[in-house]
Design a protein around this motif. Structure first.
Motif, PDB file in Angstrom:
ATOM      1  N   VAL A 109      36.566  36.008  27.733  1.00  0.00           N
ATOM      2  CA  VAL A 109      36.681  37.470  27.752  1.00  0.00           C
ATOM      3  C   VAL A 109      35.394  38.109  28.261  1.00  0.00           C
ATOM      4  O   VAL A 109      35.430  38.995  29.126  1.00  0.00           O
ATOM      5  CB  VAL A 109      37.065  38.011  26.357  1.00  0.00           C
ATOM      6  N   ILE A 110      34.245  37.672  27.736  1.00  0.00           N
ATOM      7  CA  ILE A 110      32.992  38.300  28.159  1.00  0.00           C
ATOM      8  C   ILE A 110      32.709  38.019  29.637  1.00  0.00           C
ATOM      9  O   ILE A 110      32.247  38.894  30.364  1.00  0.00           O
ATOM     10  CB  ILE A 110      31.812  37.909  27.239  1.00  0.00           C
ATOM     11  N   ALA A 111      33.040  36.824  30.114  1.00  0.00           N
ATOM     12  CA  ALA A 111      32.841  36.510  31.534  1.00  0.00           C
ATOM     13  C   ALA A 111      33.723  37.395  32.414  1.00  0.00           C
ATOM     14  O   ALA A 111      33.282  37.888  33.458  1.00  0.00           O
ATOM     15  CB  ALA A 111      33.132  35.029  31.793  1.00  0.00           C
ATOM     16  N   GLU A 112      34.966  37.610  32.003  1.00  0.00           N
ATOM     17  CA  GLU A 112      35.867  38.473  32.775  1.00  0.00           C
ATOM     18  C   GLU A 112      35.384  39.923  32.724  1.00  0.00           C
ATOM     19  O   GLU A 112      35.444  40.638  33.725  1.00  0.00           O
ATOM     20  CB  GLU A 112      37.299  38.361  32.248  1.00  0.00           C
ATOM     21  N   ALA A 113      34.898  40.381  31.574  1.00  0.00           N
ATOM     22  CA  ALA A 113      34.372  41.748  31.458  1.00  0.00           C
ATOM     23  C   ALA A 113      33.181  41.946  32.397  1.00  0.00           C
ATOM     24  O   ALA A 113      33.092  42.969  33.092  1.00  0.00           O
ATOM     25  CB  ALA A 113      33.972  42.029  30.011  1.00  0.00           C
ATOM     26  N   GLU A 114      32.292  40.969  32.442  1.00  0.00           N
ATOM     27  CA  GLU A 114      31.135  41.051  33.338  1.00  0.00           C
ATOM     28  C   GLU A 114      31.589  41.078  34.796  1.00  0.00           C
ATOM     29  O   GLU A 114      31.083  41.870  35.599  1.00  0.00           O
ATOM     30  CB  GLU A 114      30.206  39.856  33.105  1.00  0.00           C
ATOM     31  N   ARG A 115      32.543  40.233  35.145  1.00  0.00           N
ATOM     32  CA  ARG A 115      33.060  40.187  36.517  1.00  0.00           C
ATOM     33  C   ARG A 115      33.670  41.532  36.911  1.00  0.00           C
ATOM     34  O   ARG A 115      33.380  42.077  37.980  1.00  0.00           O
ATOM     35  CB  ARG A 115      34.111  39.074  36.662  1.00  0.00           C
ATOM     36  N   GLN A 116      34.498  42.074  36.013  1.00  0.00           N
ATOM     37  CA  GLN A 116      35.155  43.347  36.330  1.00  0.00           C
ATOM     38  C   GLN A 116      34.149  44.490  36.446  1.00  0.00           C
ATOM     39  O   GLN A 116      34.272  45.328  37.341  1.00  0.00           O
ATOM     40  CB  GLN A 116      36.223  43.671  35.280  1.00  0.00           C
TER      41      GLN A 116
END
Length: 179
Positions: free
Chosen positions: A108-115
C-alpha cells in the motif's frame, strides 16, 4: 498457507465508503480489536482515532485523496494522500488488524508513493508519527523514511484525536525522497 496480498484494487474513496473506512481506521488503532495487529495505539490513546466528518473532509478536499484498498470486494486498507506543493503528505494509514504482518502495508505505501509521484510530480513524501511509537517509526525507516527531529505538539484536550494516556505525546515529521 500463502497470506501475501493478492488481487488488490486501489481506488479513491467515495462518500458511501465513510462508515467502512472509519471502522477500519478505528480497528487498526483503538480498542481491543486493534490488539490483533501490531499498529495499536490502545495503550497510549483511548477514545476515537477518526470520525465520519474527518474522513469525509479528506474525501471532499480538492488537494487530498483517500486511497482505498480492496481485496475480494472488501476494504482492507486505506491511506490519505495530500498534495502540498513539492511534497505529498501521507496519513490516515490503516491496514485491517487481521491482515497486518503479511506484507500488505508495504504494498500500500509503495503504491501511495508511486501515485503521489506520478499524479502530482512531488519529490518527497512527508508524514507525522507519534514520537513514542518506536516500532512504527522503525517500520517506516525500513521503507526509506528518515526521522527529522522536527516535532509538533499533540492536540491535548481535543478528543477528536483521542484521549491521551500519557503526557509526553508529540508528532515527529518523517520524510522520504521520491526518486
Amino acid at each position: 498457507m500463502d497470506t501475501a496480498p493478492t488481487a488488490l484494487t486501489f481506488r479513491d474513496a467515495v462518500d458511501a465508503d465513510v462508515d467502512v473506512l472509519v471502522a477500519l481506521i478505528e480497528s487498526a488503532y483503538r480498542g481491543e480489536a486493534s490488539r490483533a495487529g501490531w499498529t495499536t495505539e490502545a495503550d497510549i490513546l483511548q477514545g476515537q482515532r477518526i470520525d465520519p466528518e474527518g474522513v469525509l473532509e479528506v474525501i471532499k478536499s480538492p488537494d487530498s485523496r483517500l486511497l482505498t484498498v480492496e481485496r475480494d470486494g472488501r476494504v482492507v486498507a486505506c491511506c490519505q494522500l495530500e498534495h502540498r506543493g513539492a511534497h505529498a503528505y501521507f496519513g490516515m494509514f490503516a491496514v485491517s488488524p487481521a491482515l497486518q504482518g503479511a506484507g500488505l502495508g508495504k504494498v500500500v505505501i509503495a503504491e501511495a508513493e508511486r501515485q503521489a509521484r506520478e499524479t502530482w510530480g512531488v519529490t518527497e513524501m512527508h508524514m507525522t508519527v507519534i514520537s513514542v511509537r518506536e516500532d512504527l517509526i522503525a517500520w517506516y525507516e525500513r521503507r526509506g523514511y528518515r526521522r527529522t527531529g522536527r516535532m509538533t505538539p499533540f492536540p491535548y484536550g481535543d478528543e477528536r484525536f483521542g484521549i491521551p494516556q500519557r503526557d509526553d505525546l508529540r508528532f515527529e515529521l518523517l520524510v522520504k525522497p521520491l526518486a
